[in-house]
Design a protein around this motif. Structure first.
Motif, short mmCIF file in Angstrom:
data_model
loop_
_atom_site.label_atom_id
_atom_site.label_comp_id
_atom_site.label_asym_id
_atom_site.label_seq_id
_atom_site.Cartn_x
_atom_site.Cartn_y
_atom_site.Cartn_z
N SER A 1 7.37 11.72 -4.84
CA SER A 1 8.57 10.88 -3.97
C SER A 1 10.00 10.72 -4.58
N ALA A 2 10.88 10.63 -3.57
CA ALA A 2 11.98 10.87 -4.16
C ALA A 2 12.55 9.47 -4.67
N ALA A 3 13.82 9.56 -5.48
CA ALA A 3 14.39 8.11 -6.18
C ALA A 3 14.43 6.94 -5.02
N ALA A 4 14.89 7.31 -3.73
CA ALA A 4 15.35 6.66 -2.90
C ALA A 4 13.91 5.51 -2.48
N ILE B 1 1.42 1.17 3.18
CA ILE B 1 3.07 1.97 3.38
C ILE B 1 2.73 3.68 3.13
N SER B 2 3.24 4.30 4.02
CA SER B 2 3.18 5.65 3.96
C SER B 2 4.83 6.37 4.16
N ASN B 3 4.86 7.29 3.16
CA ASN B 3 6.18 8.12 3.05
C ASN B 3 5.71 9.10 4.31
N THR B 4 6.65 9.00 5.17
CA THR B 4 6.84 10.00 6.34
C THR B 4 5.81 10.30 7.14
N PHE B 5 4.51 10.15 6.66
CA PHE B 5 3.46 10.74 7.62
C PHE B 5 2.78 9.46 8.32
N SER B 6 2.39 9.78 9.46
CA SER B 6 2.05 8.72 10.39
C SER B 6 0.57 8.72 10.57
N VAL B 7 0.32 7.50 11.15
CA VAL B 7 -1.24 7.44 11.50
C VAL B 7 -1.43 7.88 12.84
N PRO B 8 -1.96 8.74 13.42
CA PRO B 8 -2.06 9.22 14.94
C PRO B 8 -2.60 8.04 15.69
N GLY B 9 -1.73 7.66 16.72
CA GLY B 9 -2.21 6.57 17.68
C GLY B 9 -1.81 5.00 17.23
N ILE B 10 -1.36 5.12 16.07
CA ILE B 10 -1.06 3.66 15.71
C ILE B 10 0.37 3.39 15.34
N GLU B 11 1.18 2.65 15.96
CA GLU B 11 2.42 2.54 15.78
C GLU B 11 2.86 1.67 14.54
N LEU C 1 13.46 15.75 4.11
CA LEU C 1 11.75 15.93 4.19
C LEU C 1 11.13 14.60 4.01
N GLN C 2 11.69 13.70 3.05
CA GLN C 2 11.20 12.48 3.28
C GLN C 2 12.05 11.45 4.00
N LYS C 3 11.60 11.03 5.10
CA LYS C 3 12.60 10.65 6.33
C LYS C 3 12.27 9.16 6.37
N GLU C 4 11.41 8.50 6.25
CA GLU C 4 11.22 7.16 6.15
C GLU C 4 10.11 6.43 5.77
N LEU C 5 9.95 5.30 5.35
CA LEU C 5 8.88 4.70 4.96
C LEU C 5 8.22 3.85 6.23
N LEU C 6 7.02 4.19 6.55
CA LEU C 6 6.38 3.69 7.63
C LEU C 6 5.27 2.50 7.02
N ILE C 7 5.51 1.40 7.74
CA ILE C 7 4.89 0.19 7.11
C ILE C 7 3.87 -0.58 8.32
N TRP C 8 2.46 -0.49 7.68
CA TRP C 8 1.38 -1.43 9.02
C TRP C 8 1.02 -2.72 8.08
N HIS C 9 1.09 -3.90 8.92
CA HIS C 9 0.42 -4.87 8.55
C HIS C 9 -1.09 -4.75 8.70
N HIS C 10 -1.69 -5.38 7.86
CA HIS C 10 -3.36 -5.31 8.49
C HIS C 10 -3.44 -5.80 9.78
N PHE D 1 1.48 9.16 -0.01
CA PHE D 1 2.54 10.29 0.27
C PHE D 1 1.45 11.19 0.23
N LEU D 2 0.69 11.62 1.33
CA LEU D 2 -0.12 12.85 1.43
C LEU D 2 0.36 13.70 2.14
N SER D 3 -0.33 13.68 3.29
CA SER D 3 -0.27 14.67 4.33
C SER D 3 -0.64 14.21 5.77
N PRO D 4 -0.41 15.09 6.94
CA PRO D 4 -1.00 14.47 7.94
C PRO D 4 -2.54 14.57 8.04
N GLU D 5 -3.15 15.53 7.22
CA GLU D 5 -4.57 15.48 7.43
C GLU D 5 -5.40 14.44 7.31
#
Length: 246
Positions: free
Chosen positions: A99-102, A211-221, A232-241, A187-191
């Protein structure tokens, strides 16, 4: 079958190259043709770019190494080092990302005071230590099941003065109960992301965050997106339970 597609792809390319060139007589030309065929097969299967490159270069690299007269012990050492640092790329299709320092900066700004954070797959531990230095109030556990990466993380922890609110453990994060944490960072991969989401929903607290670094959950905004502005590390994606407040 999916686990066998990479060796089968290489085997198919070997047979295809052997039809035109005998490897026993012309090793390097055969290896070059095999690499070309393997790369083309990887493109046809729509594999990621790094896998296409790996398939294309694998057999030429083996042929060059065999002609270089390298002692067999070095091959064993390279194999053991690869497994120690990158076994998850082979077993779970999760390369060793750092993970980047940012990321530490954004997490330090976003996380509430005194929360417990699980880093599921911490690599060499640099993010956990950077975040601990910025937010000593956080309670962090960082898990890594690649032995070499975990040893590097422990060394970093030791050199940083062994911060007591940060714990590194060498075990698989799939076996960890995520219900004990306010937030989980990956911070894993799409798989593995569908499986990550299922585990978060099944075990996470009602008020917890994924909280996921860059990789999204398919079908879940995601509920939140925090830019990282990296190539490469474009954004942090955050989901509430799903069972918690919005």
């Amino acid at each position: 079958m999916r686990r066998l597609r990479h060796p089968l792809l290489q085997l198919l390319a070997c047979v295809g190259a052997w039809i035109f060139i005998a490897p026993a007589l012309h090793l390097l030309p055969w290896a070059a043709l095999q690499g070309l065929l393997a790369g083309l097969c990887a493109v046809a299967l729509r594999l990621p770019g790094w896998q296409r490159l790996a398939h294309g270069l694998f057999m030429p690299a083996v042929a060059l190494a065999s002609l270089a007269g390298v002692a067999p012990g070095w091959y064993l050492a390279a194999l053991l080092l690869t497994l120690a640092l990158g076994r998850n790329a082979l077993v779970e299709r999760v390369p060793l990302y750092r993970s980047a320092a940012a990321v530490a900066e954004r997490l330090a700004e976003r996380l509430a005071g005194g929360v417990s954070l699980l880093e599921a797959g911490c690599g060499d531990g640099r993010l956990a230590l950077q975040l601990t230095l910025r937010r000593p109030d956080l309670r962090m556990r960082a898990l890594e099941n690649a032995l070499g990466s975990w040893l590097l993380a422990r060394l970093r922890w030791w050199r940083a003065g062994r911060p007591v609110r940060l714990a590194f453990a060498c075990r698989n994060f799939w076996s960890e109960d995520w219900g004990g944490y306010d937030a989980i960072y990956v911070f894993l991969s799409p798989e593995p992301m569908p499986r990550v989401w299922s585990k978060f929903v099944a075990e996470g607290r009602a008020d917890s965050l994924l909280i996921s670094n860059t990789f999204s959950v398919p079908g879940i905004e995601p509920d939140e997106c925090i830019p990282l502005d990296g190539p490469l590390q474009k954004e942090l994606l955050i989901w509430h339970h799903p069972n918690g407040p919005r």
